[in-house]
Design a protein around this motif. Structure first.
Motif, PDB file in Angstrom:
ATOM      1  N   GLU A 123      22.765 -13.001  47.375  1.00 19.20           N
ATOM      2  CA  GLU A 123      22.298 -13.155  48.751  1.00 19.20           C
ATOM      3  C   GLU A 123      20.977 -13.914  48.837  1.00 19.20           C
ATOM      4  OE1 GLU A 123      22.777  -9.757  51.286  1.00 19.20           O
ATOM      5  OE2 GLU A 123      24.416  -8.950  50.086  1.00 19.20           O
ATOM      6  N   PRO A 124      20.948 -15.130  48.280  1.00 17.23           N
ATOM      7  CA  PRO A 124      19.697 -15.901  48.304  1.00 17.23           C
ATOM      8  C   PRO A 124      19.427 -16.466  49.694  1.00 17.23           C
ATOM      9  CG  PRO A 124      21.459 -17.262  47.467  1.00 17.23           C
ATOM     10  CD  PRO A 124      22.041 -15.877  47.646  1.00 17.23           C
ATOM     11  N   ASN A 125      18.194 -16.892  49.916  1.00 19.05           N
ATOM     12  CA  ASN A 125      17.892 -17.699  51.088  1.00 19.05           C
ATOM     13  C   ASN A 125      18.407 -19.101  50.797  1.00 19.05           C
ATOM     14  OD1 ASN A 125      15.657 -15.518  50.891  1.00 19.05           O
ATOM     15  ND2 ASN A 125      15.555 -16.206  53.012  1.00 19.05           N
ATOM     16  N   PHE A 126      19.414 -19.524  51.516  1.00 20.28           N
ATOM     17  CA  PHE A 126      19.980 -20.855  51.319  1.00 20.28           C
ATOM     18  C   PHE A 126      19.351 -21.897  52.245  1.00 20.28           C
ATOM     19  CE2 PHE A 126      24.110 -19.206  49.369  1.00 20.28           C
ATOM     20  CZ  PHE A 126      23.889 -19.803  48.141  1.00 20.28           C
ATOM     21  N   HIS A 127      18.835 -21.435  53.392  1.00 18.01           N
ATOM     22  CA  HIS A 127      18.375 -22.359  54.424  1.00 18.01           C
ATOM     23  C   HIS A 127      16.970 -21.979  54.903  1.00 18.01           C
ATOM     24  CE1 HIS A 127      22.629 -23.496  54.633  1.00 18.01           C
ATOM     25  NE2 HIS A 127      22.901 -22.204  54.739  1.00 18.01           N
ATOM     26  N   ALA A 128      16.263 -22.952  55.473  1.00 17.90           N
ATOM     27  CA  ALA A 128      14.988 -22.665  56.115  1.00 17.90           C
ATOM     28  C   ALA A 128      15.216 -21.689  57.271  1.00 17.90           C
ATOM     29  CB  ALA A 128      14.365 -23.957  56.631  1.00 17.90           C
ATOM     30  N   GLY A 130      14.275 -18.319  56.993  1.00 24.57           N
ATOM     31  CA  GLY A 130      14.016 -16.997  56.458  1.00 24.57           C
ATOM     32  C   GLY A 130      15.042 -15.955  56.858  1.00 24.57           C
ATOM     33  N   GLY A 131      14.866 -14.753  56.282  1.00 31.02           N
ATOM     34  CA  GLY A 131      15.686 -13.609  56.636  1.00 31.02           C
ATOM     35  C   GLY A 131      14.908 -12.686  57.558  1.00 31.02           C
ATOM     36  N   MET A 132      15.454 -11.500  57.802  1.00 30.08           N
ATOM     37  CA  MET A 132      14.856 -10.580  58.760  1.00 30.08           C
ATOM     38  C   MET A 132      13.403 -10.249  58.417  1.00 30.08           C
ATOM     39  SD  MET A 132      16.153  -6.775  59.901  1.00 30.08           S
ATOM     40  CE  MET A 132      15.901  -6.073  58.245  1.00 30.08           C
ATOM     41  N   TYR A 133      13.137  -9.869  57.162  1.00 31.89           N
ATOM     42  CA  TYR A 133      11.792  -9.464  56.777  1.00 31.89           C
ATOM     43  C   TYR A 133      10.841 -10.640  56.711  1.00 31.89           C
ATOM     44  CZ  TYR A 133      13.359  -4.715  55.735  1.00 31.89           C
ATOM     45  OH  TYR A 133      13.858  -3.448  55.843  1.00 31.89           O
ATOM     46  N   SER A 134      11.296 -11.760  56.161  1.00 28.61           N
ATOM     47  CA  SER A 134      10.393 -12.912  56.057  1.00 28.61           C
ATOM     48  C   SER A 134      10.041 -13.455  57.439  1.00 28.61           C
ATOM     49  CB  SER A 134      11.000 -14.008  55.176  1.00 28.61           C
ATOM     50  OG  SER A 134      12.297 -14.351  55.595  1.00 28.61           O
ATOM     51  N   ARG A 135      10.998 -13.445  58.366  1.00 24.56           N
ATOM     52  CA  ARG A 135      10.686 -13.887  59.733  1.00 24.56           C
ATOM     53  C   ARG A 135       9.681 -12.947  60.398  1.00 24.56           C
ATOM     54  NH1 ARG A 135      16.317 -14.952  59.927  1.00 24.56           N
ATOM     55  NH2 ARG A 135      16.684 -12.982  61.018  1.00 24.56           N
ATOM     56  N   MET A 136       9.868 -11.662  60.182  1.00 23.64           N
ATOM     57  CA  MET A 136       8.953 -10.675  60.768  1.00 23.64           C
ATOM     58  C   MET A 136       7.534 -10.866  60.255  1.00 23.64           C
ATOM     59  SD  MET A 136       7.310  -7.615  59.697  1.00 23.64           S
ATOM     60  CE  MET A 136       8.355  -6.872  58.446  1.00 23.64           C
ATOM     61  N   ILE A 137       7.409 -11.135  58.957  1.00 24.51           N
ATOM     62  CA  ILE A 137       6.086 -11.324  58.363  1.00 24.51           C
ATOM     63  C   ILE A 137       5.465 -12.636  58.811  1.00 24.51           C
ATOM     64  CG2 ILE A 137       4.885 -11.709  56.165  1.00 24.51           C
ATOM     65  CD1 ILE A 137       6.918  -9.739  54.895  1.00 24.51           C
ATOM     66  N   ALA A 138       6.236 -13.717  58.740  1.00 26.08           N
ATOM     67  CA  ALA A 138       5.705 -15.049  59.032  1.00 26.08           C
ATOM     68  C   ALA A 138       5.454 -15.276  60.518  1.00 26.08           C
ATOM     69  CB  ALA A 138       6.655 -16.113  58.498  1.00 26.08           C
ATOM     70  N   ALA A 139       5.998 -14.428  61.380  1.00 21.02           N
ATOM     71  CA  ALA A 139       5.750 -14.555  62.817  1.00 21.02           C
ATOM     72  C   ALA A 139       4.299 -14.241  63.165  1.00 21.02           C
ATOM     73  CB  ALA A 139       6.688 -13.637  63.595  1.00 21.02           C
ATOM     74  N   GLN A 140       3.621 -13.543  62.274  1.00 30.66           N
ATOM     75  CA  GLN A 140       2.205 -13.238  62.448  1.00 30.66           C
ATOM     76  C   GLN A 140       1.368 -14.300  61.735  1.00 30.66           C
ATOM     77  OE1 GLN A 140       1.676  -8.880  61.384  1.00 30.66           O
ATOM     78  NE2 GLN A 140       3.845  -9.126  60.908  1.00 30.66           N
ATOM     79  N   SER A 141       0.112 -14.408  62.121  1.00 28.42           N
ATOM     80  CA  SER A 141      -0.787 -15.250  61.346  1.00 28.42           C
ATOM     81  C   SER A 141      -1.090 -14.527  60.037  1.00 28.42           C
ATOM     82  CB  SER A 141      -2.083 -15.508  62.104  1.00 28.42           C
ATOM     83  OG  SER A 141      -2.871 -14.321  62.175  1.00 28.42           O
ATOM     84  N   SER A 179       6.335 -17.151  54.537  1.00 24.54           N
ATOM     85  CA  SER A 179       6.166 -18.419  55.244  1.00 24.54           C
ATOM     86  C   SER A 179       6.855 -19.556  54.506  1.00 24.54           C
ATOM     87  CB  SER A 179       4.674 -18.720  55.417  1.00 24.54           C
ATOM     88  OG  SER A 179       4.054 -17.728  56.216  1.00 24.54           O
ATOM     89  N   SER A 180       6.860 -19.490  53.181  1.00 26.53           N
ATOM     90  CA  SER A 180       7.554 -20.493  52.380  1.00 26.53           C
ATOM     91  C   SER A 180       9.060 -20.447  52.624  1.00 26.53           C
ATOM     92  CB  SER A 180       7.252 -20.274  50.890  1.00 26.53           C
ATOM     93  OG  SER A 180       8.045 -21.101  50.072  1.00 26.53           O
ATOM     94  N   LEU A 181       9.605 -19.236  52.745  1.00 27.13           N
ATOM     95  CA  LEU A 181      11.039 -19.093  53.017  1.00 27.13           C
ATOM     96  C   LEU A 181      11.391 -19.616  54.410  1.00 27.13           C
ATOM     97  CD1 LEU A 181      11.669 -15.549  51.514  1.00 27.13           C
ATOM     98  CD2 LEU A 181      12.458 -17.732  50.576  1.00 27.13           C
ATOM     99  N   VAL A 182      10.530 -19.343  55.371  1.00 29.71           N
ATOM    100  CA  VAL A 182      10.773 -19.818  56.734  1.00 29.71           C
ATOM    101  C   VAL A 182      10.685 -21.343  56.789  1.00 29.71           C
ATOM    102  CG1 VAL A 182       9.861 -19.833  59.089  1.00 29.71           C
ATOM    103  CG2 VAL A 182      10.055 -17.672  57.836  1.00 29.71           C
ATOM    104  N   LYS A 183       9.728 -21.917  56.082  1.00 28.92           N
ATOM    105  CA  LYS A 183       9.558 -23.366  56.064  1.00 28.92           C
ATOM    106  C   LYS A 183      10.697 -24.064  55.339  1.00 28.92           C
ATOM    107  CE  LYS A 183       6.339 -26.998  54.600  1.00 28.92           C
ATOM    108  NZ  LYS A 183       5.043 -27.292  53.917  1.00 28.92           N
ATOM    109  N   GLY A 184      11.145 -23.497  54.224  1.00 25.06           N
ATOM    110  CA  GLY A 184      12.217 -24.094  53.447  1.00 25.06           C
ATOM    111  C   GLY A 184      11.750 -25.239  52.564  1.00 25.06           C
ATOM    112  N   ILE A 185      12.692 -25.854  51.872  1.00 27.47           N
ATOM    113  CA  ILE A 185      12.411 -27.004  51.013  1.00 27.47           C
ATOM    114  C   ILE A 185      13.412 -28.110  51.337  1.00 27.47           C
ATOM    115  CG2 ILE A 185      11.476 -25.594  49.131  1.00 27.47           C
ATOM    116  CD1 ILE A 185      14.160 -26.023  47.653  1.00 27.47           C
ATOM    117  N   ASP A 186      13.166 -29.301  50.833  1.00 27.26           N
ATOM    118  CA  ASP A 186      14.049 -30.441  51.066  1.00 27.26           C
ATOM    119  C   ASP A 186      14.297 -31.167  49.748  1.00 27.26           C
ATOM    120  OD1 ASP A 186      15.567 -32.398  52.317  1.00 27.26           O
ATOM    121  OD2 ASP A 186      13.818 -33.590  52.938  1.00 27.26           O
TER     122      ASP A 186
END
Length: 252
Positions: A123-128, A130-141, A179-186
């Motif tokens: 169950e990796p992060n395949f796409h920019a 993020g998942g539930m927890y990473s979005r919750m964390i990265a939504a804050q500064s 934040s890295s998971l939310v941003k993703g890579i290319d």
């Protein structure tokens, strides 16, 4: 527990190198976790073989150091894993990563495909995004999360094993990794995984299905495996089931 100095993270990184025979399996943990916390029950299960197992605590997690000026992105963490591979002199190894660790494992495999006997990601992060927890964390500064959000996240998950490992994660590391998971890579992790010409397996918990990526890769002929009676946190929910899947994929 052993350690080495990472020039990428500029800190001491700690890991368990559990003795055994055959081609070793290298474990990478997910966001807010630590391999020393997540995988001992898996590698000690009777279903697991006597294969050598290497469990890394990534910088900022578990027993490893917590550098304040490090970025904690998936790509930086992949470089740290590569450093440990070189430090240990591994010329051939299996690689397993879960969730964020799966994304990191994909980047590691793409950087050294000739050394990978088999790549297994659950169950990796395949796409920019993020998942539930990473979005919750990265939504804050970062300041908001470090000051208030970190303790709130621990308290909100008090009954969840994730809360225990999150307490052993540097707050800045958790925010920067999320934040890295939310941003993703290319190119993204999905594309890298699809392009890898090595033995590879996509693993999902039974309770996480159906999933579009799982179905698409299955239909494309990529090997897949299901851990029964488990969802995303399969190493806690069914460690014996995960041990059986990994043993099968390693040819044990």
């Amino acid at each position: 527990m052993q350690n080495f100095f990472s020039t990428t993270a500029q800190c001491r990184v700690r890991y368990l190198d559990l003795p055994g025979g055959g081609v070793p399996l290298f474990f990478i943990h997910g966001l807010g976790c630590a391999s020393s916390y997540e995988y001992p029950r898996v590698v000690s299960d009777p279903a697991w073989s006597s294969r050598r197992s290497i469990l890394i605590d990534l910088p900022g997690s578990g027993y490893s150091d917590r550098p304040q000026d490090y970025g904690y992105s998936t790509s930086e963490q992949a470089k740290v894993v590569g450093e440990l591979v070189e430090y240990l002199g591994l010329n051939r190894f299996f690689l397993y990563g879960h969730s964020m660790g799966g994304s990191i494992a994909i980047e590691v495999a793409a950087s050294m495909p000739g050394k990978i006997a088999g790549l297994m990601v659950s169950e990796p992060n395949f796409h920019a995004g993020g998942g539930m927890y990473s979005r919750m964390i990265a939504a804050q500064s970062e300041e908001e999360f470090v000051t208030h959000g970190y303790q709130k996240a621990i308290a909100a998950n008090e009954a969840n094993p994730w809360s225990g490992s999150l307490q052993s994660t540097e707050a800045k590391a958790a925010w920067r990794a999320a934040s890295s998971l939310v941003k993703g890579i290319d190119p993204d992790w999905h594309q890298l995984f699809a392009q890898l010409k090595i033995p590879k397996t996509l693993i999902f918990g039974e309770l996480s299905l159906p999933d579009e990526d799982f179905t698409a890769f299955q239909q494309a002929g990529v090997a897949t495996a299901i851990v029964p009676s488990a969802g995303h946190s399969m190493s806690w929910e069914n460690p014996a089931g995960l041990a059986r899947v990994l043993a099968e994929q390693c040819g044990a």
